[in-house]
Design an enzyme around this catalytic site. Structure first.
Site, PDB file in Angstrom:
ATOM      1  N   GLU A   1     -14.285  11.235  32.403  1.00  0.00           N
ATOM      2  CA  GLU A   1     -12.913  10.720  32.298  1.00  0.00           C
ATOM      3  C   GLU A   1     -12.702   9.610  33.323  1.00  0.00           C
ATOM      4  OE1 GLU A   1      -8.274  12.132  33.050  1.00  0.00           O
ATOM      5  OE2 GLU A   1      -9.967  13.340  33.763  1.00  0.00           O
TER       6      GLU A   1
ATOM      7  N   CYS B   1      -8.642   2.410  37.166  1.00  0.00           N
ATOM      8  CA  CYS B   1      -9.494   1.216  37.088  1.00  0.00           C
ATOM      9  C   CYS B   1      -8.646   0.011  37.469  1.00  0.00           C
ATOM     10  CB  CYS B   1     -10.059   1.044  35.677  1.00  0.00           C
ATOM     11  SG  CYS B   1     -11.007  -0.478  35.447  1.00  0.00           S
TER      12      CYS B   1
ATOM     13  N   ILE C   1      -8.750  -4.085  39.770  1.00  0.00           N
ATOM     14  CA  ILE C   1      -9.345  -5.115  40.623  1.00  0.00           C
ATOM     15  C   ILE C   1      -8.216  -5.729  41.441  1.00  0.00           C
ATOM     16  CG2 ILE C   1     -10.680  -7.264  40.695  1.00  0.00           C
ATOM     17  CD1 ILE C   1     -12.262  -4.970  39.541  1.00  0.00           C
TER      18      ILE C   1
ATOM     19  N   GLN D   1      -9.284 -11.434  40.397  1.00  0.00           N
ATOM     20  CA  GLN D   1      -9.328 -11.119  38.973  1.00  0.00           C
ATOM     21  C   GLN D   1      -9.770 -12.272  38.082  1.00  0.00           C
ATOM     22  OE1 GLN D   1      -5.560  -9.430  37.842  1.00  0.00           O
ATOM     23  NE2 GLN D   1      -5.881  -7.568  39.024  1.00  0.00           N
TER      24      GLN D   1
ATOM     25  N   ARG E   1     -13.058 -13.679  38.316  1.00  0.00           N
ATOM     26  CA  ARG E   1     -14.502 -13.854  38.469  1.00  0.00           C
ATOM     27  C   ARG E   1     -15.317 -12.960  37.531  1.00  0.00           C
ATOM     28  NH1 ARG E   1     -12.506 -13.991  43.859  1.00  0.00           N
ATOM     29  NH2 ARG E   1     -12.909 -15.974  44.909  1.00  0.00           N
TER      30      ARG E   1
ATOM     31  N   GLY F   1     -14.247  -7.247  36.385  1.00  0.00           N
ATOM     32  CA  GLY F   1     -13.905  -6.077  35.577  1.00  0.00           C
ATOM     33  C   GLY F   1     -15.007  -5.675  34.617  1.00  0.00           C
TER      34      GLY F   1
ATOM     35  N   ILE G   1      -5.034  -1.867  27.465  1.00  0.00           N
ATOM     36  CA  ILE G   1      -5.714  -1.633  26.188  1.00  0.00           C
ATOM     37  C   ILE G   1      -6.659  -2.785  25.853  1.00  0.00           C
ATOM     38  CG2 ILE G   1      -5.358  -1.484  23.695  1.00  0.00           C
ATOM     39  CD1 ILE G   1      -2.877   0.192  24.245  1.00  0.00           C
ATOM     40  N   GLY G   2      -6.200  -4.024  26.055  1.00  0.00           N
ATOM     41  CA  GLY G   2      -7.040  -5.183  25.751  1.00  0.00           C
ATOM     42  C   GLY G   2      -8.326  -5.189  26.552  1.00  0.00           C
TER      43      GLY G   2
END
Length: 454
Positions: free
Chosen positions: A191, A195, A197, A202, A204, A207, A236-237
């Site tokens: 699970e 998550c 960064i 954000q 580079r 992710g 979601i994306g």
């Protein structure tokens, strides 16, 4: 989540596990941006797998060719005259390209890892100083990037000994991002709890690279093959790009009661692909692409480059497409010219089409299928300023007339508002408008345009 669960998590091999390329023997330390693939990399099992997949497609193509030859001895593209007929034989499909010519464009995050700017480490709460520093840094990032999540809740899970964290670390144990997860190895899944960064890091590609490290690490140290996570509308994306889907194939008995349930979140699942090393996915795809292009070039003339046309030297001129060298050979026909003149659908067309189809098929949509008849309701068009119905919306949709999602939503609202304005609240029409609007808003919230929902 109950602490009495029987599943025990597998601890990492050491308190702080280095997940950099040194632990992956197939990862290169070359820092060149466009890296050519070395000839000896054909011995790499992932490279062999890539070529095998391509060869499997070749075998299928050869089989299809033999089936075709049984009924017709020639392969004839559309618009090609009989003089251009060409027999497609199996030898045309052989893989014939220099693997050393394949170049892989590496992302900034990969280059930074190879140059030592960043490291990927798996951390658990083992009471060591380094682990506590990294977990605290990761906790601060989660608190800032996930403002709706209670700080006490984040703290409890970060330091919980059942959870592990894959972190991105710079100099002096400075954490810039990470994923906290809980493995349920006996149940075959992990699970993903948090998550994030850091906001200033954000751009580079951290992710995607972080998720690839997590997948390779989890599969390399456990028997787990699946991930589950609850994602909010903004995440979601990202998870879709990492191979997650809303379609949950794991049986509920495996995960219900084990993972944390979040109100308003969307449950998503990722099943890892066997034999794929995710940190080498770009290499595998590049080799497969080169193999496919090589095969295409052997049976077509798409790789042939013709010189410019002299007819345009003296200014604008007209020439029939059939007179352009090479165009007939690739299968050009008149129908293609007509198709090219048709307006292209907007990027959001598929979403609008889905929303419209769902509305049209709903049991409460029947009063709104066609425009209100002037004969049946003479004063309707005097009362209603913006009449709208589903057939009009369908016409606009099919003719590419919607310039934005907002326009489509506006027309849908006209239908609902017009009905409620003209009819009493106790009528069937009024109630159908309420039901259909509620359903429409629900479906809209399931798309990437959920922020436009009421």
């Amino acid at each position: 989540m109950s602490n009495s669960l029987n599943d025990q998590t597998r601890p990492p091999d050491s308190s702080v596990v280095d997940s950099t390329s040194s632990n992956f023997p197939n990862a290169s330390n070359d820092s060149v941006h466009d890296k050519p693939v070395k000839q000896d990399e054909q011995s790499n099992p992932n490279v062999r797998e890539a070529i095998a997949n391509s060869d499997g497609q070749e075998s299928l193509a050869v089989k299809e060719n033999k089936d075709t030859e049984s009924s017709s001895s020639h392969f004839v593209p559309n618009g090609v005259s009989n003089s251009k007929k060409r027999k497609l034989v199996a030898t045309d499909l052989d893989v014939d390209f220099d693997i050393s010519s394949v170049r892989v464009t590496e992302k900034p995050s990969v280059l930074e890892e190879k140059s030592g700017v960043i490291q990927f480490r798996v951390v658990s709460n083992d009471d060591t100083a380094d682990s506590m520093i990294m977990l605290t840094g990761l906790k601060n990032i989660f608190m800032k990037q996930l403002p709706k999540m209670p700080k006490e809740y984040i703290t409890r899970l970060i330091y919980d000994r059942n959870h592990l964290s894959m972190t991105i670390v710079k100099d002096n144990l400075h954490v810039v991002g990470g994923i906290t997860y809980r493995p349920f190895e006996q149940r075959g899944f992990a699970e993903i709890v948090f998550c994030a960064i850091a906001s200033n890091e954000q751009v580079r590609g951290y992710g995607s690279h972080l998720m690839n490290h997590l997948k390779d690490y989890v599969r390399g140290t456990t028997t787990i093959q699946h991930f589950l996570t609850y994602a909010d509308n903004y995440a979601i994306g990202y998870f879709k790009k990492q191979g997650f889907t809303k379609e949950i194939t794991l049986d509920k008995s495996i995960w219900v009661g084990y993972i944390k349930d979040y109100e308003g979140g969307t449950l998503m699942q990722c099943t890892m692909i066997p034999k794929i090393k995710y940190l080498e996915a770009n290499l595998i795809l590049a080799i497969q692409k080169a193999a496919v292009v090589s095969k295409i070039n052997r049976i077509t003339r798409s790789n042939v480059v013709y010189p410019g046309l002299d007819v345009f030297k003296d200014g604008p001129a007209h020439i029939e497409p059939s007179q352009v060298p090479g165009l007939m050979e690739v299968g050009w026909c008149k129908e293609m010219e007509e198709l090219s003149k048709k307006p292209r659908p907007k990027p959001f067309f598929a979403v609008l089409e889905m929303l419209f189809t769902e509305m049209q098929n709903h049991p409460s949509s029947w009063p709104f299928m066609q425009p209100v008849s002037k004969e049946d309701v003479p004063d309707y068009y005097e009362v209603i300023e913006h009449p709208m119905d589903l057939s009009t919306m369908e016409f606009r949709l099919r003719n590419n007339q919607y310039e934005s999602v907002e326009e489509f939503i506006r027309d849908a609202k006209y239908i609902f508002d017009n009905c409620r304005s003209y009819n009493d609240s106790n009528t069937t029409y009024y109630k159908n408008a309420d039901r259909l609007e509620k359903f429409f808003q629900k479906k809209l919230r399931e798309t990437e345009y959920s922020h436009l929902a009421d």
